[in-house]
Design a protein around this motif. Structure first.
Motif, short mmCIF file in Angstrom:
data_model
loop_
_atom_site.label_atom_id
_atom_site.label_comp_id
_atom_site.label_asym_id
_atom_site.label_seq_id
_atom_site.Cartn_x
_atom_site.Cartn_y
_atom_site.Cartn_z
N GLU A 1 -6.29 -2.36 -4.83
CA GLU A 1 -5.28 -2.27 -5.83
C GLU A 1 -4.55 -3.85 -6.11
O GLU A 1 -4.70 -4.35 -5.22
CB GLU A 1 -4.23 -0.93 -5.79
N LYS B 1 0.91 -1.39 -0.06
CA LYS B 1 0.05 -0.49 -0.05
C LYS B 1 1.18 0.61 -0.06
O LYS B 1 0.41 2.14 -1.07
CB LYS B 1 -0.78 0.07 1.46
N TYR B 2 1.98 1.19 0.90
CA TYR B 2 2.05 2.88 1.27
C TYR B 2 3.17 2.55 -0.16
O TYR B 2 3.72 4.04 -0.41
CB TYR B 2 3.09 2.82 2.34
N ARG C 1 1.49 4.73 -2.64
CA ARG C 1 0.37 6.00 -1.83
C ARG C 1 1.67 7.44 -1.73
O ARG C 1 1.49 8.19 -0.64
CB ARG C 1 -1.12 5.23 -1.04
N ASN C 2 3.25 6.38 -1.24
CA ASN C 2 4.04 7.23 -0.21
C ASN C 2 4.76 7.50 -1.43
O ASN C 2 6.20 6.51 -1.02
CB ASN C 2 4.33 7.16 0.63
#
Length: 213
Positions: A181, A152-153, A156-157
């Protein structure tokens, strides 16, 4: 080439993806082709702790159980860290007994994880899932024999891309956890950062860590 999703809560039943589906001791579906089972620190129940350990031990004997977890430590919840450590160590000892890889939940307790690994003299592979921290923590964990799973990160990061490309590729895994996703999107992001064949890297790591018999 096969893709590997080492931590997910959603079974997609794709024949081109090996998915390690996270499960809890009281709700194990042994029909899943690949799964993990463990006591998450958010859901510790001391009244049923011993029974949960027995359920985990039964699951670890099953050929479809690829790892113990997720389990671990979380400084941001109300359960005292000392209580979490009791539950965590008990599970780690089971993983060591059955030679199972461990999927780790770790929030603000990376140093404690390193100390416990050394204290128990663990030989089984340990994977921090959902890694999102800085390069100093990443390097410390890799130096101490941990693997890092990104999902996830990484999507998104943007700052995490710099960490991802600096750590040794032999420490890397990919996952989706609970995000919408797909693992394809995580792979695509990872490949765009490294500029190399991420599928071959992850497959080699998976074979080394999960096919150890």
């Amino acid at each position: 080439m096969m893709k590997y999703n080492i931590h997910t809560h959603h079974f997609s039943n794709r024949n081109d993806v090996v998915e390690l589906v996270n499960q809890y001791p009281k709700e194990v579906n042994f029909l899943l082709p690949h799964f993990t089972v463990g006591i998450h620190p958010w859901y510790i129940d001391f009244e049923d702790f011993n029974q949960d350990l027995l359920r985990i031990e039964t699951a670890l004997r099953h050929p479809n159980c690829k790892a113990l977890g997720e389990c671990g430590l979380d400084r941001r919840i109300q359960t005292p860290l000392a209580d979490q450590i009791i539950v965590f160590k008990a599970q780690l000892l089971l993983a060591e007994k059955y030679k199972k890889t461990v999927i780790l939940h770790c929030v603000s307790a990376h140093q404690e994880m390193i100390e416990i690994k050394n204290e128990l003299k663990l030989t089984v592979p340990l994977i921090i899932h959902g890694f999102s921290k800085n390069i100093q923590i990443a390097e410390s964990l890799c130096k101490n024999g941990f693997y890092l799973s990104f999902g996830k990160y990484l999507l998104r990061n943007p700052e995490l891309s710099n960490v991802f490309k600096l750590i040794p590729t032999e420490c890397l895994f990919l996952e989706t956890d609970m995000i919408e996703e797909t693992i394809d999107q995580v792979y695509a992001k990872a490949e765009s950062i490294l500029g190399t064949d991420i599928e071959k890297i992850i497959e080699q790591n998976y074979i080394k860590v999960f096919n150890r018999d």
